[in-house]
Scaffold this active site. Sequence first.
Site, mmCIF file in Angstrom:
data_model
loop_
_atom_site.group_PDB
_atom_site.id
_atom_site.type_symbol
_atom_site.label_atom_id
_atom_site.label_comp_id
_atom_site.label_asym_id
_atom_site.label_seq_id
_atom_site.Cartn_x
_atom_site.Cartn_y
_atom_site.Cartn_z
ATOM 1 N N CYS A 1 1.077 -0.963 -0.207
ATOM 2 C CA CYS A 1 -0.066 0.000 -0.069
ATOM 3 C C CYS A 1 0.959 1.318 -0.006
ATOM 4 C CB CYS A 1 -0.884 0.180 1.144
ATOM 5 S SG CYS A 1 -2.207 1.068 1.034
ATOM 6 N N THR B 1 -0.600 -1.061 -5.813
ATOM 7 C CA THR B 1 -0.833 0.048 -6.640
ATOM 8 C C THR B 1 0.310 0.794 -6.748
ATOM 9 O OG1 THR B 1 -1.760 1.287 -4.748
ATOM 10 C CG2 THR B 1 -3.252 0.361 -6.142
ATOM 11 N N CYS C 1 -8.118 -1.660 -46.765
ATOM 12 C CA CYS C 1 -7.609 -0.482 -46.252
ATOM 13 C C CYS C 1 -8.723 0.691 -46.582
ATOM 14 C CB CYS C 1 -6.484 -0.105 -47.144
ATOM 15 S SG CYS C 1 -5.876 1.729 -46.901
ATOM 16 N N CYS D 1 -1.341 5.432 -41.248
ATOM 17 C CA CYS D 1 -0.063 4.640 -41.193
ATOM 18 C C CYS D 1 1.127 5.569 -42.001
ATOM 19 C CB CYS D 1 -0.307 3.251 -41.913
ATOM 20 S SG CYS D 1 -0.866 3.358 -43.643
ATOM 21 N N CYS E 1 11.674 -0.682 -44.582
ATOM 22 C CA CYS E 1 10.876 -0.825 -43.300
ATOM 23 C C CYS E 1 11.635 -1.612 -42.293
ATOM 24 C CB CYS E 1 9.494 -1.716 -43.774
ATOM 25 S SG CYS E 1 8.331 -2.235 -42.388
ATOM 26 N N CYS F 1 2.630 1.311 -37.892
ATOM 27 C CA CYS F 1 1.557 1.587 -38.879
ATOM 28 C C CYS F 1 0.516 0.453 -38.577
ATOM 29 C CB CYS F 1 2.014 1.085 -40.284
ATOM 30 S SG CYS F 1 2.700 -0.271 -40.588
#
Lengths: 426, 453
Positions: free
Chosen positions: A135, A201, A342, A348, A379, A385
């Site tokens: 906590c 948390t 598409c 993209c 690429c 993309c």
Amino acid sequence: MADLRTNLAGITSPNPFWLASAPPTNSGYQVQRAFEAGWGGAVWKTLGDPILNVSSRYAAVHFNGQRVAGFNNIELITDRPLEVNLNEIYETKKKFPNHAVVASLMVEPNQDAWHEIVKKTEAAGVDGLELNFGCPHGMAERGMGSASGQVPELVEKQTYWAKEAAETPVIVKLTPNITDITATAEAAVRGGADAVSMINTINSLAGVDIDTWRPIPHVGGKGAHGGYCGPAVKPIALNMVSECARNSRINVPISGMGGVSNWQNAIEFMLMGASNVQICTAAMHHGFRIVEDLIDGLSTYLDERGILSVQDIIGKSVPSFSDWGNLDLNYKVVARINNDVCINCNKCHIACEDTSHQCIDMLKDPKGHAILQVREEDCVGCNLCSIVCPVDGAIDMVELKSDLPPMTWNERQSLITSLKDHKVTK
Amino acid sequence: MSTSEPMIQREIQKRFNEVTPPLTNQEAFQESQRCLYCYDAPCIQACPTGIDIPTFIKKIASGNMKGSAKTIMTANPVGASCARVCPTEELCEGACVLNHSTKPILIGNLQRYATDWAIKNDQVLFKEGQPNGKSVAIVGGGPAGLSAARELALLGYSVTVYEAEKQAGGLDTYGIVSFRLPKAISLWEVEQIENLGVTIKTGVKIGIDIPFHELLSTNDRVILAIGMANVPDLQIPGENAEGVYDAIELVKMTKDAPFPSHLKDKKVVVIGAGNTAIDGATCSVRLGAENVKILYRRSEQEMTAYDFEYEFAKQDGVEFRWLTQPVEIVTNKSGQVTGMKCVKMKLSEAAEDGRRRTEPIPNSEFLIECDAIVKAIGQKRHLSFIEDLGIAHNDGVILINPDTMETSNPKIYACGDVIFGKGQGEAMVVSAAQQGKTAAYHMHESLKETYSA
């Protein structure tokens, strides 16, 4: 139907879905309602010296119209007398003998205090104990919760004290507010923990009201950091579970939690080594009834794959989770755009053009229709993309056959070193 | 007990309230979130005024309402009206990429949401430019004229708009039915432009109150944005009978209370099948007509009204009589309309323009009983006025260079409905707005060298 029964360090439950120690498990009334709805177990809201709470306790982060992407609270442990809680635990366990009732505990770092609360709680008939070393707010300022949980020695020592008195399994719940959670997980194991659970948390400030300039939430105009949970923290939690799962020194079961919102999330945590999952925010958002689909979805998933027991998936993805240095440098994927699917939003293109590797061209096909095309030689297979694409199936990330054998960074480095050594000896 | 007049008026007012409800805050927020924020978005390209639609929608999503309204009104000075009257399914919404995956964004409704916000919150969106010492007169205060005026005011021109009607706004103020476009919206746009220092002289007819050459001699440039005139005659016997109305005039009468009662409980026939005919018919229904029929000499396939307008009229209970040619207005002794004599038509093969011609079926004459006739067979042009200007025109359609809006006289520009027809221009409000902008920019370009500054 697949067998959904789970076993966490000897604590059994009809299914892997437990309510985490939090507001939903504050009372016998709530926990019994949860069991009636189908939850397999519950970790009672943390017992300790009753505290005082403040009013205005929760805040959520909404994102682009999606409510409760993240959730923040500044509520403390139980504000009800220990005897009241223990009586309700006893009643609940009597009504639901096959469900897991675990008590979360938090006391000051003192051997006698731990012995006392462990004995009292076990006398009420709990199936196990979860030590709250996580906590992050309020209690931490008093040396408890994450203040203990951030110091491996304190984790080890207090786990040891609890274990000295405990007859039921002891789970140690860890805080994510630490650089390396495996350090405290290892400490818990050294202290004798039967299991670890994570994550508690994360330190957070949900927001600032830009009209009043006050923190969110505020208590009479003043705020303090809270604990963050909900869907937004899932990747952080999943990583911490995975890091512990693949660490051979943490050889105890893991109870996974942190943003688990659906059955898919639960499967992810279990594949990465969790023996069960604990859930809170999703229940706070929608009520206990969500467990129906958690069970149904998981069960269908297992049946479709012919998996007889949910326990058979635990840890199955752990071997594939490693260090960056063990990833194959010669593995290659590229984006391919399916222009039939598409819809030409061009997201993209602009994402790649502005922020990645400038390899998606906006072109016209022979008929003059707009099309998008990836220059595969440029690429790098970053996935951006396909991440921004709003249409399923419009962009595939396709694996290319490599001309080179697999080679990781670590292998490459050791090869270079061996070549150097070779030269030297020559 | 008879119903009191104010009650009747209130009842009619309800029928003339906007048909489409505004989006609620929640609806607008959710719809704005659905926009993909396309790059090089086709909706922008489909908008004649090129409104940056993804940007204005993103601003709704981010809660920047003023920025959203400004984005719209920057590109389109009559953007609040266009939010309501644009045939969006043929323009922006028709181009929305989501047509290919789910359903298009409600761009028109979002545009209305943002501009409504600006109207309600009394926002000042623009400031006039530094005076540049040049003056422009604009004849006609409709969408094209106002749009040109706004752009010129931003560029620092001294602009005077001459408007023949009592109020500016043209078609948006008078010609579009209230239940599509309340007058207040158009008048807000007029006010926005006046706030930039533009002088709007209403109730002034150029050529009657002020000679055109005076404008030409006292200004650096003149823009003609005079639109079109009334509905032409049917050219059949009985034209001047009591009970024959002009659809445009009829719509105009319904833009303000008190509403006229002359069509109450009447049987009305409307001649024509364009959007104005639909307006004439649906206004008649709302004014309490007992029965409304639209007569059209061609068939359903040839009607020029937008599909949604056709559907709307049918919902209103308007009846359609296809292949029906009016040939004579029948009156009683006192000259009041009692019926329309018609003949049945049949379609022939398509002509060169692809449209099928009609021809009457011999001996098919029949009578449709009615008390009122609403003409909606197009609009006349201000032909004699245009002839007096000494600029090139084709049967009242002023000829312009479509890139600059310049007429055959380099001091005179023209835009809006006055240039629409004979294969030139577009009939939409949004096109008129764009033409006004184009005229302003090119005029500015042509005057640049002569600046005193």
